[in-house]
Structures are given as C-alpha cells and as structure tokens.
Design a protein around this motif. Structure first.
Motif, mmCIF file in Angstrom:
data_model
loop_
_atom_site.group_PDB
_atom_site.id
_atom_site.type_symbol
_atom_site.label_atom_id
_atom_site.label_comp_id
_atom_site.label_asym_id
_atom_site.label_seq_id
_atom_site.Cartn_x
_atom_site.Cartn_y
_atom_site.Cartn_z
ATOM 1 N N ALA A 173 0.382 -6.974 -9.331
ATOM 2 C CA ALA A 173 -0.340 -7.797 -8.949
ATOM 3 C C ALA A 173 1.265 -7.427 -7.302
ATOM 4 C CB ALA A 173 0.486 -9.666 -9.173
ATOM 5 N N GLU A 174 0.749 -7.553 -6.446
ATOM 6 C CA GLU A 174 1.197 -7.228 -5.138
ATOM 7 C C GLU A 174 2.215 -8.197 -5.104
ATOM 8 O OE1 GLU A 174 -0.379 -7.567 -1.138
ATOM 9 O OE2 GLU A 174 -2.796 -6.327 -1.756
ATOM 10 N N ALA A 175 2.592 -9.262 -5.355
ATOM 11 C CA ALA A 175 3.820 -9.988 -5.257
ATOM 12 C C ALA A 175 5.095 -9.459 -6.054
ATOM 13 C CB ALA A 175 3.416 -11.504 -5.628
ATOM 14 N N ALA A 176 4.446 -8.504 -7.535
ATOM 15 C CA ALA A 176 5.879 -8.308 -7.961
ATOM 16 C C ALA A 176 6.300 -6.944 -7.648
ATOM 17 C CB ALA A 176 4.809 -7.974 -9.488
ATOM 18 N N ALA A 177 5.321 -6.186 -7.538
ATOM 19 C CA ALA A 177 5.593 -4.385 -6.461
ATOM 20 C C ALA A 177 6.399 -5.294 -5.061
ATOM 21 C CB ALA A 177 4.410 -4.001 -6.347
ATOM 22 N N ARG A 178 6.247 -6.061 -4.447
ATOM 23 C CA ARG A 178 7.236 -6.183 -3.348
ATOM 24 C C ARG A 178 8.000 -7.051 -3.612
ATOM 25 N NH1 ARG A 178 6.133 -8.354 1.655
ATOM 26 N NH2 ARG A 178 3.943 -7.858 1.486
ATOM 27 N N ALA A 179 8.478 -7.861 -5.544
ATOM 28 C CA ALA A 179 10.116 -7.988 -5.456
ATOM 29 C C ALA A 179 10.290 -7.378 -5.457
ATOM 30 C CB ALA A 179 9.582 -9.736 -6.475
ATOM 31 N N ALA A 180 9.923 -6.132 -6.380
ATOM 32 C CA ALA A 180 10.716 -5.243 -7.106
ATOM 33 C C ALA A 180 11.677 -4.250 -5.313
ATOM 34 C CB ALA A 180 10.034 -4.560 -8.277
ATOM 35 N N ALA A 181 10.908 -4.343 -5.025
ATOM 36 C CA ALA A 181 10.891 -3.089 -3.721
ATOM 37 C C ALA A 181 11.830 -3.832 -3.159
ATOM 38 C CB ALA A 181 10.022 -2.607 -2.740
ATOM 39 N N LEU A 182 11.785 -4.941 -2.905
ATOM 40 C CA LEU A 182 12.942 -5.516 -2.181
ATOM 41 C C LEU A 182 14.630 -5.471 -3.145
ATOM 42 C CD1 LEU A 182 11.416 -8.445 -0.647
ATOM 43 C CD2 LEU A 182 12.444 -6.847 0.682
ATOM 44 N N LYS A 183 14.422 -5.859 -4.400
ATOM 45 C CA LYS A 183 15.679 -6.004 -5.357
ATOM 46 C C LYS A 183 16.285 -4.599 -5.108
ATOM 47 C CE LYS A 183 17.208 -6.784 -10.033
ATOM 48 N NZ LYS A 183 15.984 -7.126 -11.427
ATOM 49 N N GLN A 184 16.130 -3.872 -4.737
ATOM 50 C CA GLN A 184 16.605 -1.992 -5.119
ATOM 51 C C GLN A 184 16.552 -2.374 -3.028
ATOM 52 O OE1 GLN A 184 13.508 0.870 -5.874
ATOM 53 N NE2 GLN A 184 12.641 -0.207 -7.957
ATOM 54 N N CYS A 185 16.325 -2.826 -2.789
ATOM 55 C CA CYS A 185 16.965 -2.202 -1.177
ATOM 56 C C CYS A 185 17.888 -3.243 -1.010
ATOM 57 C CB CYS A 185 15.766 -3.230 -0.026
ATOM 58 S SG CYS A 185 15.865 -2.254 1.584
ATOM 59 N N LYS A 186 18.936 -2.542 -0.108
ATOM 60 C CA LYS A 186 20.482 -3.206 0.032
ATOM 61 C C LYS A 186 20.523 -3.796 1.381
ATOM 62 C CE LYS A 186 22.176 -2.726 -3.801
ATOM 63 N NZ LYS A 186 21.425 -2.893 -5.211
ATOM 64 N N GLY A 187 21.159 -5.257 1.965
ATOM 65 C CA GLY A 187 20.512 -5.627 3.005
ATOM 66 C C GLY A 187 19.544 -6.539 3.789
ATOM 67 N N ASP A 188 19.331 -6.709 4.587
ATOM 68 C CA ASP A 188 18.679 -7.335 4.971
ATOM 69 C C ASP A 188 17.129 -6.453 5.162
ATOM 70 O OD1 ASP A 188 16.687 -9.481 5.832
ATOM 71 O OD2 ASP A 188 17.712 -9.166 8.892
ATOM 72 N N CYS A 189 15.949 -6.732 4.191
ATOM 73 C CA CYS A 189 14.727 -5.533 4.349
ATOM 74 C C CYS A 189 13.633 -6.513 4.540
ATOM 75 C CB CYS A 189 15.391 -4.599 2.783
ATOM 76 S SG CYS A 189 16.457 -3.989 2.658
ATOM 77 N N THR A 190 12.961 -5.798 5.188
ATOM 78 C CA THR A 190 11.571 -5.429 5.199
ATOM 79 C C THR A 190 10.775 -5.098 4.457
ATOM 80 O OG1 THR A 190 11.756 -6.018 7.780
ATOM 81 C CG2 THR A 190 9.510 -5.739 7.455
ATOM 82 N N ALA A 191 9.236 -5.558 3.302
ATOM 83 C CA ALA A 191 8.554 -4.935 2.667
ATOM 84 C C ALA A 191 7.299 -5.271 3.264
ATOM 85 C CB ALA A 191 8.709 -5.803 1.450
ATOM 86 N N VAL A 192 6.740 -3.486 2.964
ATOM 87 C CA VAL A 192 5.226 -3.405 2.943
ATOM 88 C C VAL A 192 4.054 -3.576 1.953
ATOM 89 C CG1 VAL A 192 5.353 -2.945 5.853
ATOM 90 C CG2 VAL A 192 5.045 -1.294 3.646
ATOM 91 N N THR A 193 3.393 -3.479 1.786
ATOM 92 C CA THR A 193 2.703 -3.525 0.703
ATOM 93 C C THR A 193 1.386 -2.639 0.577
ATOM 94 O OG1 THR A 193 0.721 -4.906 0.972
ATOM 95 C CG2 THR A 193 2.294 -5.574 0.159
ATOM 96 N N MET A 194 1.526 -1.477 -0.714
ATOM 97 C CA MET A 194 0.197 0.046 -0.008
ATOM 98 C C MET A 194 -0.180 -0.421 -1.694
ATOM 99 S SD MET A 194 3.229 3.102 -1.371
ATOM 100 C CE MET A 194 4.520 2.089 -2.233
ATOM 101 N N LYS A 195 -1.303 -0.325 -1.406
ATOM 102 C CA LYS A 195 -2.385 -0.566 -2.429
ATOM 103 C C LYS A 195 -3.470 0.314 -2.718
ATOM 104 C CE LYS A 195 -4.832 -3.835 -4.817
ATOM 105 N NZ LYS A 195 -4.755 -5.052 -4.997
ATOM 106 N N ARG A 196 -3.578 1.892 -3.110
ATOM 107 C CA ARG A 196 -3.979 2.817 -3.762
ATOM 108 C C ARG A 196 -3.672 3.817 -2.213
ATOM 109 N NH1 ARG A 196 -8.988 2.598 -7.644
ATOM 110 N NH2 ARG A 196 -8.512 4.779 -6.937
ATOM 111 N N ALA A 197 -2.488 3.375 -1.750
ATOM 112 C CA ALA A 197 -1.821 4.281 -0.657
ATOM 113 C C ALA A 197 -0.250 5.206 -0.567
ATOM 114 C CB ALA A 197 -1.991 3.316 0.783
ATOM 115 N N CYS A 198 0.297 5.281 0.387
ATOM 116 C CA CYS A 198 1.323 6.218 0.538
ATOM 117 C C CYS A 198 2.236 5.594 1.391
ATOM 118 C CB CYS A 198 1.823 7.244 0.499
ATOM 119 S SG CYS A 198 0.548 9.001 -1.070
ATOM 120 N N ALA A 199 3.688 5.402 1.075
ATOM 121 C CA ALA A 199 4.615 4.781 2.411
ATOM 122 C C ALA A 199 5.750 6.056 2.192
ATOM 123 C CB ALA A 199 4.942 3.376 1.654
ATOM 124 N N ALA A 200 6.395 6.038 3.205
ATOM 125 C CA ALA A 200 7.264 6.607 3.879
ATOM 126 C C ALA A 200 8.232 6.577 5.059
ATOM 127 C CB ALA A 200 6.777 7.823 4.347
#
Length: 135
Positions: free
Chosen positions: A58-85
């Motif tokens: 689910a997107e919510a679980a992915a967003r939470a996991a990505a934000l947990k890895q990012c240090k500081g004030d972070c912005t999260a974007v979701t990717m569904k069957r896509a790539c981010a850089a």
C-alpha cells in the motif's frame, strides 16, 4: 502404426490449447503478484538526505518507510509502477536539488537532473534512485 490426419490434428490442437492455458495462467498469476505489491515512495530532504521504499502492498506503508529512512524534514512522493530519482548539486550538496517520478528510470534520472539545474545547481549528479514493480 499409422495415425490418421484427423487424430494428429486433434493431438496438435490439444497440445496448443494446453500450452496457451499454461501461458495464460502464468501471465495472470504474475499480474496479480505485481499488482498486489505495486506501491513505492521516495522521500527527499535537505543536504542530499533521502529514503526509499518499493514493492509495498500500500502507498501509506511505502510512504512511512521512505520517510523513516530520510533524515530531517523530508517530503515524500509516491511511485506506483514507476521510478523516482534525486539529483543534488555536488558543488553545494545542501543547495539545489531536484527529484522526479516517471514511468521509466531514464525519464526520472533526466528529469531530476534537469530540475536540479533549474533550481540553480552547478554540478548536478544523481544521488539516489529507485523503481517500484515494473517501473
């Protein structure tokens, strides 16, 4: 033993049908697996900080996991069957940066680098990237 043409045609037809059924069942099962785990997120922060999560249910679980890895004030974007850089300015890692989400890795890498330069970067390089499912 002589086999009639009609019997040979029936056997060939049966083999063809079985082959098609096996192929279709594999395609269907792989499609369900990739759709069941097709959510990802990419978090971006200051000074090159980032977090990534891919192939989550689910997107919510992915967003939470990505934000947990990012240090500081972070912005999260979701990717569904896509790539981010994420691209950062190596001349000033805490300065300009750019990130992008695109259907293919090449598109996300190019767009992230372009955005870094648009925001004033002088020596923009890719810091991180991730693809989710079939991105």
């Amino acid at each position: 033993m002589i086999v009639s043409t009609a019997a040979a045609q029936r056997r060939a037809l049966i083999v063809l049908v079985l082959t098609l059924l096996l192929g279709a069942s594999r395609f269907i099962s792989e499609g369900f697996v990739s759709k069941a785990r097709a959510a990802g997120a990419f978090a971006v922060g200051k000074c090159g900080a980032y977090g990534q999560a891919f192939d989550y249910p689910a997107e919510a679980a992915a967003r939470a996991a990505a934000l947990k890895q990012c240090k500081g004030d972070c912005t999260a974007v979701t990717m569904k069957r896509a790539c981010a850089a994420l691209s950062v300015d190596m001349a000033n890692p805490c300065g300009a940066h750019g990130y992008a989400v695109a259907p293919k890795i090449s598109g996300s890498l190019n767009a992230a680098t372009k955005k870094c330069y648009e925001f004033g970067g002088k020596e923009c390089v890719i810091r991180a990237w991730a693809c989710d499912a079939k991105g």
